[in-house]
Design an enzyme around this catalytic site. Sequence first.
Site, PDB file in Angstrom:
ATOM      1  N   ASP A  56       7.471 -10.193 -15.976  1.00 43.67           N
ATOM      2  CA  ASP A  56       8.216 -11.476 -16.391  1.00 43.67           C
ATOM      3  C   ASP A  56       7.429 -12.386 -16.865  1.00 43.67           C
ATOM      4  O   ASP A  56       6.260 -12.784 -16.490  1.00 43.67           O
ATOM      5  CB  ASP A  56       8.717 -12.035 -14.918  1.00 43.67           C
ATOM      6  CG  ASP A  56       9.521 -13.275 -15.161  1.00 43.67           C
ATOM      7  OD1 ASP A  56      10.630 -13.173 -15.314  1.00 43.67           O
ATOM      8  OD2 ASP A  56       8.834 -14.305 -14.932  1.00 43.67           O
ATOM      9  N   GLU A  96       9.878  -8.680 -20.225  1.00 43.76           N
ATOM     10  CA  GLU A  96      10.757  -9.988 -20.415  1.00 43.76           C
ATOM     11  C   GLU A  96      10.031 -11.120 -21.133  1.00 43.76           C
ATOM     12  O   GLU A  96       8.990 -11.675 -20.743  1.00 43.76           O
ATOM     13  CB  GLU A  96      11.115 -10.518 -18.811  1.00 43.76           C
ATOM     14  CG  GLU A  96      12.374 -11.614 -19.154  1.00 43.76           C
ATOM     15  CD  GLU A  96      11.720 -12.946 -18.923  1.00 43.76           C
ATOM     16  OE1 GLU A  96      12.432 -14.273 -19.012  1.00 43.76           O
ATOM     17  OE2 GLU A  96      10.365 -13.293 -19.031  1.00 43.76           O
ATOM     18  N   HIS A 153      20.379 -14.932 -15.093  1.00 48.61           N
ATOM     19  CA  HIS A 153      20.269 -15.905 -14.130  1.00 48.61           C
ATOM     20  C   HIS A 153      19.364 -17.484 -14.745  1.00 48.61           C
ATOM     21  O   HIS A 153      19.612 -18.313 -14.255  1.00 48.61           O
ATOM     22  CB  HIS A 153      19.379 -15.715 -12.998  1.00 48.61           C
ATOM     23  CG  HIS A 153      17.910 -15.471 -13.372  1.00 48.61           C
ATOM     24  ND1 HIS A 153      17.453 -14.419 -14.172  1.00 48.61           N
ATOM     25  CD2 HIS A 153      16.658 -15.989 -13.197  1.00 48.61           C
ATOM     26  CE1 HIS A 153      16.139 -14.479 -14.538  1.00 48.61           C
ATOM     27  NE2 HIS A 153      15.745 -15.342 -13.838  1.00 48.61           N
ATOM     28  N   ASP A 154      19.213 -17.346 -16.130  1.00 47.37           N
ATOM     29  CA  ASP A 154      18.711 -18.340 -16.850  1.00 47.37           C
ATOM     30  C   ASP A 154      19.974 -18.664 -17.904  1.00 47.37           C
ATOM     31  O   ASP A 154      21.128 -18.245 -17.806  1.00 47.37           O
ATOM     32  CB  ASP A 154      17.386 -17.938 -17.487  1.00 47.37           C
ATOM     33  CG  ASP A 154      16.214 -17.716 -16.655  1.00 47.37           C
ATOM     34  OD1 ASP A 154      16.467 -18.456 -15.384  1.00 47.37           O
ATOM     35  OD2 ASP A 154      15.266 -17.280 -17.050  1.00 47.37           O
ATOM     36  N   ASP A 204      14.735 -27.264 -20.581  1.00 50.27           N
ATOM     37  CA  ASP A 204      14.967 -25.890 -21.163  1.00 50.27           C
ATOM     38  C   ASP A 204      15.319 -26.164 -22.714  1.00 50.27           C
ATOM     39  O   ASP A 204      16.367 -26.152 -22.896  1.00 50.27           O
ATOM     40  CB  ASP A 204      16.068 -25.138 -20.616  1.00 50.27           C
ATOM     41  CG  ASP A 204      15.679 -24.645 -19.147  1.00 50.27           C
ATOM     42  OD1 ASP A 204      14.481 -24.446 -19.269  1.00 50.27           O
ATOM     43  OD2 ASP A 204      16.359 -24.504 -18.229  1.00 50.27           O
ATOM     44  N   LEU A 205      14.481 -26.265 -23.564  1.00 50.60           N
ATOM     45  CA  LEU A 205      14.559 -26.812 -24.834  1.00 50.60           C
ATOM     46  C   LEU A 205      14.907 -25.558 -25.338  1.00 50.60           C
ATOM     47  O   LEU A 205      15.408 -25.492 -26.802  1.00 50.60           O
ATOM     48  CB  LEU A 205      13.417 -27.580 -25.484  1.00 50.60           C
ATOM     49  CG  LEU A 205      13.244 -28.873 -24.798  1.00 50.60           C
ATOM     50  CD1 LEU A 205      11.942 -29.362 -25.568  1.00 50.60           C
ATOM     51  CD2 LEU A 205      14.326 -29.645 -24.914  1.00 50.60           C
ATOM     52  N   TYR A 206      14.589 -24.278 -25.170  1.00 51.85           N
ATOM     53  CA  TYR A 206      14.824 -23.088 -25.588  1.00 51.85           C
ATOM     54  C   TYR A 206      16.113 -22.303 -25.254  1.00 51.85           C
ATOM     55  O   TYR A 206      16.220 -21.206 -25.726  1.00 51.85           O
ATOM     56  CB  TYR A 206      13.498 -22.110 -25.425  1.00 51.85           C
ATOM     57  CG  TYR A 206      13.198 -22.009 -24.117  1.00 51.85           C
ATOM     58  CD1 TYR A 206      13.916 -20.487 -23.799  1.00 51.85           C
ATOM     59  CD2 TYR A 206      12.549 -22.587 -23.448  1.00 51.85           C
ATOM     60  CE1 TYR A 206      13.723 -20.191 -22.374  1.00 51.85           C
ATOM     61  CE2 TYR A 206      12.335 -22.077 -21.815  1.00 51.85           C
ATOM     62  CZ  TYR A 206      12.985 -20.885 -21.483  1.00 51.85           C
ATOM     63  OH  TYR A 206      12.850 -20.467 -20.109  1.00 51.85           O
ATOM     64  N   GLN A 207      17.021 -23.020 -24.765  1.00 51.54           N
ATOM     65  CA  GLN A 207      18.249 -22.165 -24.243  1.00 51.54           C
ATOM     66  C   GLN A 207      19.137 -23.295 -23.691  1.00 51.54           C
ATOM     67  O   GLN A 207      18.882 -24.298 -23.245  1.00 51.54           O
ATOM     68  CB  GLN A 207      17.888 -21.267 -22.705  1.00 51.54           C
ATOM     69  CG  GLN A 207      17.260 -21.968 -21.541  1.00 51.54           C
ATOM     70  CD  GLN A 207      16.961 -20.913 -20.486  1.00 51.54           C
ATOM     71  OE1 GLN A 207      16.842 -19.685 -20.796  1.00 51.54           O
ATOM     72  NE2 GLN A 207      16.761 -21.548 -19.292  1.00 51.54           N
TER      73      GLN A 207
END
Length: 274
Positions: A56, A96, A153-154, A204-207
């Site tokens: 992870d 991941e 889950h993200d 969460d700037l990437y999603q």
Amino acid sequence: SPFTSFTFADRTTRLVWTTFTDSQIDIDVEDDLGWAYLIGILDQFHRGGITLVRLDAVGYAIKRAGTSCFMLPETFAFIDRLTAACHDREMKVLVEIHGHHLDQLEIARRVDLVYDFALPPLTLDALYRRDATNLKRWVAMRPTNAINVLDTHDGIGVIDVGADANGNPGLLSPEEIDNLVETIHLQSRGQSKQATGAAANNLDLYQVNCTFLDALGGRETDYLIARALQFFAPGVPQVYYVGLLGGTNDMELLARTGVGRDINRHYFSVAEIE
């Protein structure tokens, strides 16, 4: 800051590296003690009959001053070393990483399985624009030893289809990514915007945080098309429980916790499941 101040047993106070939260302290995987700790875990897994190990966020494993500390040449070497240790114990390795698609292709050549995090945004892009050009280009080059996801889950990753820090172009242009993100916000009636980036207490700037069904405006036909693409693409499909049950954005849970990812982590009652 990637560091957290801790008081040790000898009453000294020192900074330790905590990439994600102060409850997750990073291990120095290049130190003999750190490596021995990891090997001890693998040995325990092997004794317990574990056959698949997931690494992870392994992209952050190696630290070097003056770098981003993400996906360095030494990171690939560490993944190779840990994969060999897993294979020695008859365990496969799933990596991941959210990052540039070229990194995913390189990792896929080194390990047993990778996640295809580019599939979700490209599937949305194809369904929004009714144009599968970008998706087809990825399908032609993507690794086939992949875990195929739409939701997890993200959130729905966008960094996975973007350019990298070295200027290598992404699977979508910056304009296409902006349009994708804004369309998710539009389709979800602004709910995803409340759960993403600075709007929530997790940056969460990437999603984009949103259920996949809500990202498609609740349209079940488009949702089933997306699942068909996930299931028929080469790889192993993984269906997240909220997606399996056709869950929608949990605005109540989001309001209660302020954690953006909780919008897609609904606690189903037995009655709801039935």
